[in-house]
Design a protein around this motif. Structure first.
Motif, short mmCIF file in Angstrom:
data_model
loop_
_atom_site.label_atom_id
_atom_site.label_comp_id
_atom_site.label_asym_id
_atom_site.label_seq_id
_atom_site.Cartn_x
_atom_site.Cartn_y
_atom_site.Cartn_z
N GLU A 135 8.36 2.05 1.56
CA GLU A 135 8.40 0.83 0.76
C GLU A 135 7.96 -0.34 1.62
O GLU A 135 8.51 -0.56 2.70
CB GLU A 135 9.81 0.58 0.23
CG GLU A 135 10.23 1.53 -0.85
CD GLU A 135 11.59 1.20 -1.44
OE1 GLU A 135 12.16 0.14 -1.11
OE2 GLU A 135 12.09 2.01 -2.23
N LEU A 136 6.97 -1.09 1.14
CA LEU A 136 6.45 -2.24 1.87
C LEU A 136 6.38 -3.44 0.93
O LEU A 136 6.16 -3.30 -0.27
CB LEU A 136 5.05 -1.93 2.43
CG LEU A 136 4.97 -0.73 3.38
CD1 LEU A 136 3.52 -0.37 3.68
CD2 LEU A 136 5.70 -1.03 4.67
N THR A 137 6.54 -4.64 1.51
CA THR A 137 6.49 -5.87 0.72
C THR A 137 5.08 -6.44 0.77
O THR A 137 4.47 -6.53 1.84
CB THR A 137 7.49 -6.91 1.27
OG1 THR A 137 8.79 -6.32 1.28
CG2 THR A 137 7.51 -8.16 0.42
N VAL A 160 0.07 -6.02 3.05
CA VAL A 160 1.50 -5.75 3.08
C VAL A 160 2.08 -6.23 4.41
O VAL A 160 1.34 -6.59 5.33
CB VAL A 160 1.82 -4.26 2.84
CG1 VAL A 160 1.45 -3.85 1.42
CG2 VAL A 160 1.12 -3.38 3.84
N GLU A 161 3.41 -6.20 4.53
CA GLU A 161 4.11 -6.79 5.67
C GLU A 161 3.72 -6.21 7.03
O GLU A 161 3.88 -6.86 8.05
CB GLU A 161 5.61 -6.69 5.48
CG GLU A 161 6.13 -5.26 5.36
CD GLU A 161 7.58 -5.19 4.95
OE1 GLU A 161 8.42 -5.75 5.67
OE2 GLU A 161 7.86 -4.58 3.90
N GLU A 176 6.49 -8.77 -4.03
CA GLU A 176 6.97 -7.54 -4.65
C GLU A 176 6.97 -6.40 -3.64
O GLU A 176 6.13 -6.35 -2.75
CB GLU A 176 6.08 -7.14 -5.83
CG GLU A 176 6.39 -7.88 -7.10
CD GLU A 176 5.68 -7.25 -8.30
OE1 GLU A 176 6.13 -6.17 -8.73
OE2 GLU A 176 4.71 -7.84 -8.78
N LYS A 177 7.92 -5.47 -3.80
CA LYS A 177 7.95 -4.28 -2.96
C LYS A 177 7.17 -3.18 -3.69
O LYS A 177 7.34 -2.99 -4.89
CB LYS A 177 9.39 -3.81 -2.72
CG LYS A 177 10.09 -4.58 -1.62
CD LYS A 177 11.35 -3.83 -1.22
CE LYS A 177 12.01 -4.41 -0.02
NZ LYS A 177 11.34 -4.14 1.23
N ARG A 179 5.59 1.02 -3.26
CA ARG A 179 5.69 2.28 -2.54
C ARG A 179 4.27 2.73 -2.19
O ARG A 179 3.38 2.65 -3.04
CB ARG A 179 6.42 3.33 -3.38
CG ARG A 179 7.88 2.93 -3.57
CD ARG A 179 8.80 3.96 -4.21
NE ARG A 179 8.24 5.15 -4.77
CZ ARG A 179 8.15 5.40 -6.08
NH1 ARG A 179 8.57 4.53 -6.95
NH2 ARG A 179 7.64 6.53 -6.51
N ARG A 190 5.73 0.65 -8.03
CA ARG A 190 6.65 -0.41 -7.62
C ARG A 190 7.90 0.22 -7.02
O ARG A 190 8.30 1.29 -7.41
CB ARG A 190 7.06 -1.25 -8.83
CG ARG A 190 6.02 -2.24 -9.27
CD ARG A 190 6.56 -3.03 -10.43
NE ARG A 190 5.78 -4.23 -10.66
CZ ARG A 190 5.63 -4.78 -11.84
NH1 ARG A 190 6.21 -4.25 -12.89
NH2 ARG A 190 4.92 -5.87 -11.97
N ALA A 191 8.51 -0.51 -6.10
CA ALA A 191 9.73 0.01 -5.47
C ALA A 191 10.94 -0.37 -6.30
O ALA A 191 10.95 -1.29 -7.04
CB ALA A 191 9.87 -0.54 -4.07
#
Length: 191
Positions: A135-137, A160-161, A176-177, A179, A190-191
């Motif tokens: 999971e990444l933001t 992503v982060e 948003e997070k 996958r 979406r996570a």
């Protein structure tokens, strides 16, 4: 003493020790001679777990291999610096340090706290296995504009982060997070 394994018994995905290094068998092919007195030969395609080199070698059916002292432990990612990446063993709570050559590009998918598998040989870390999904933001993406679906492309770039860029559907917004599949680095949902 470690158990001995006959070459003829080595199968795909088995681990053996050869020339004081751990190897993973990728393919096994047994050839039985038709002439009397001929020896049964086993051709093994093996990967060296330390160097990642792959080679083919033919052995006699009676050749013996030692069982390697391999162990897989769960660990959570802590942080990385100029000296390497650090992980916390979930059983012994010791900090494991892996250098850049072992970690490779896995850092592109690691955030603090992610649980991974670390392979150890004789107690020393030699490799890691990522989970199937992480999971990444989303830290940056252009807003989706109505009508951008012309041409069949309904995805947009998103950073992503960890710094990598992936393709996401138009409805994904910053913050948003999501996958991401670790093997293909593609959006999974979406996570």
């Amino acid at each position: 003493m470690a158990a001995l394994i006959d070459a003829i018994d080595v199968k795909r995905k088995m681990f053996v020790e050869f020339e004081n290094s751990p190897f993973c068998c990728l393919e096994s092919d047994i050839s039985t001679p038709t002439a009397r007195g001929g020896q049964t030969l086993v051709r093994l395609k093996m990967r060296n777990m330390l160097t990642r080199a792959v080679f083919d070698k033919t052995f006699k059916a009676s050749d013996k291999f030692k069982e390697p002292d391999l162990q897989t432990v769960e660990a959570s990612y802590l942080y990385s610096d100029g000296d390497g990446s650090y992980f916390l063993d979930q059983e012994s709570f010791e900090t494991l340090s892996l250098n850049e050559t072992i970690v490779g590009d896995a850092l592109d998918l690691l955030v603090e706290g992610v649980i991974i598998q670390i392979d150890k040989y004789n107690g020393n870390p030699i490799g890691l296995q990522l989970p199937q999904l992480v999971e990444l933001t989303v830290t940056y993406t252009e807003p989706g504009v109505r009508g951008d679906t012309a041409g069949g492309s309904v995805t947009k770039a998103a950073k992503v982060e960890t710094g990598i860029e992936i393709r996401v559907p138009m409805f994904i917004k910053e913050g948003e997070k999501v996958r991401v599949y670790t093997e293909t680095r593609e959006f999974a949902g979406r996570a």
